[in-house]
Design an enzyme around this catalytic site. Structure first.
Site, PDB file in Angstrom:
ATOM      1  CG  HIS A 267      -0.240  -0.232   2.498  1.00 41.18           C
ATOM      2  ND1 HIS A 267       0.083  -1.613   3.049  1.00 41.18           N
ATOM      3  CD2 HIS A 267       0.170   0.493   3.317  1.00 41.18           C
ATOM      4  CE1 HIS A 267       0.656  -1.496   4.155  1.00 41.18           C
ATOM      5  NE2 HIS A 267       0.660   0.158   4.610  1.00 41.18           N
TER       6      HIS A 267
ATOM      7  CG  HIS B  33       0.613   5.365   4.379  1.00 43.00           C
ATOM      8  ND1 HIS B  33      -0.254   5.365   5.283  1.00 43.00           N
ATOM      9  CD2 HIS B  33       1.662   4.116   4.486  1.00 43.00           C
ATOM     10  CE1 HIS B  33       0.265   4.264   6.002  1.00 43.00           C
ATOM     11  NE2 HIS B  33       1.077   3.597   5.531  1.00 43.00           N
TER      12      HIS B  33
HETATM   13  P1  AMP Z   1       1.512   0.489   7.430  1.00 41.79           P
HETATM   14  O1  AMP Z   1       2.113   0.637   8.908  1.00 41.79           O
HETATM   15  O2  AMP Z   1       2.606   1.100   6.393  1.00 41.79           O
HETATM   16  O3  AMP Z   1       1.456  -1.201   7.121  1.00 41.79           O
HETATM   17  O4  AMP Z   1       0.065   1.013   7.353  1.00 41.79           O
HETATM   18  C1  AMP Z   1      -0.910   0.505   7.679  1.00 41.79           C
HETATM   19  C2  AMP Z   1      -2.113   1.470   7.590  1.00 41.79           C
HETATM   20  O5  AMP Z   1      -3.403   0.550   7.398  1.00 41.79           O
HETATM   21  C3  AMP Z   1      -2.024   2.021   8.850  1.00 41.79           C
HETATM   22  O6  AMP Z   1      -2.174   3.395   8.757  1.00 41.79           O
HETATM   23  C4  AMP Z   1      -3.741   1.629   9.524  1.00 41.79           C
HETATM   24  O7  AMP Z   1      -4.391   2.623  10.119  1.00 41.79           O
HETATM   25  C5  AMP Z   1      -4.400   1.214   8.197  1.00 41.79           C
HETATM   26  N1  AMP Z   1      -5.427   0.192   8.403  1.00 41.79           N
HETATM   27  C6  AMP Z   1      -5.267  -0.820   8.979  1.00 41.79           C
HETATM   28  N2  AMP Z   1      -6.433  -1.541   8.819  1.00 41.79           N
HETATM   29  C7  AMP Z   1      -7.334  -0.837   8.288  1.00 41.79           C
HETATM   30  C8  AMP Z   1      -8.520  -0.979   7.939  1.00 41.79           C
HETATM   31  N3  AMP Z   1      -9.276  -1.942   8.115  1.00 41.79           N
HETATM   32  N4  AMP Z   1      -9.087   0.119   7.216  1.00 41.79           N
HETATM   33  C9  AMP Z   1      -8.317   1.320   6.681  1.00 41.79           C
HETATM   34  N5  AMP Z   1      -7.046   1.348   7.059  1.00 41.79           N
HETATM   35  C10 AMP Z   1      -6.427   0.303   7.726  1.00 41.79           C
END
Ligand code: AMP
Ligand code: ZN
Length: 138
Positions: free
Chosen positions: A99, A101
């Site tokens: 993903h 951001h």
């Molecule tokens: P990372 O630390 O780069 O893996 O980012 C994961 C991101 O996913 C974090 O910013 C979380 O807040 C977000 N996240 C986790 N679960 C969900 C969800 N169900 N819907 C939307 N965002 C999510």
């Protein structure tokens, strides 16, 4: 990946706040936003991180980051934009489905996303990295 939450979100199997969708990606709002408009670009196909992504899809992901990031900055009247992409636990990745951001930044908002201690590059490290990682073609 049947147990991957981002697979389900990207493919509409779980309802979510979706801003954009095309054949390859969904863009959704992060559930724990750093700022207003913090969004995630999710490929519909499962890849754990950038090292597993096909080049063509990676290129599309970053072009989408440019377009969607610019769109968010304009429509939300943000003053800046961070594009952040974590690979691996030690790099801060917590969900192991690739993903990107998109984090709009505001003049009156928090100003640090990623921070690290800046140490001067040593001769030894410079030589080691140049020896190991210099490359003529990729
Ligand atoms: P990372 O630390 O780069 O893996 O980012 C994961 C991101 O996913 C974090 O910013 C979380 O807040 C977000 N996240 C986790 N679960 C969900 C969800 N169900 N819907 C939307 N965002 C999510
Ligand atoms: Zn997945």
């Amino acid at each position: 990946m049947s147990d991957c939450i981002f697979c389900k979100l990207a493919n509409g199997e779980i309802p979510t706040a979706k801003l954009y969708e095309d054949d390859d990606f969904s863009v959704i709002l992060d559930a724990n936003p750093a700022t207003k408009g913090h969004a995630l670009i999710l490929p519909k196909a499962h890849y754990a991180d950038i090292t597993e992504m096909p080049e063509e899809l990676t290129a599309k992901a970053f072009v989408l980051a440019k377009k969607m990031g610019s769109h968010l900055k304009e429509t939300l009247e943000a003053d800046g934009l961070n594009i952040v992409q974590n690979n691996g636990e030690k790099a801060g990745q917590t969900v192991f489905h690739f993903h990107i951001h998109l984090i709009p930044r505001y003049a009156d908002g928090p100003c640090i996303v990623a921070n690290w201690v800046q140490n001067p590059l040593s001769d030894e490290t410079r030589e080691e990295v140049i020896t190991k990682a210099s490359v003529k073609a990729l």
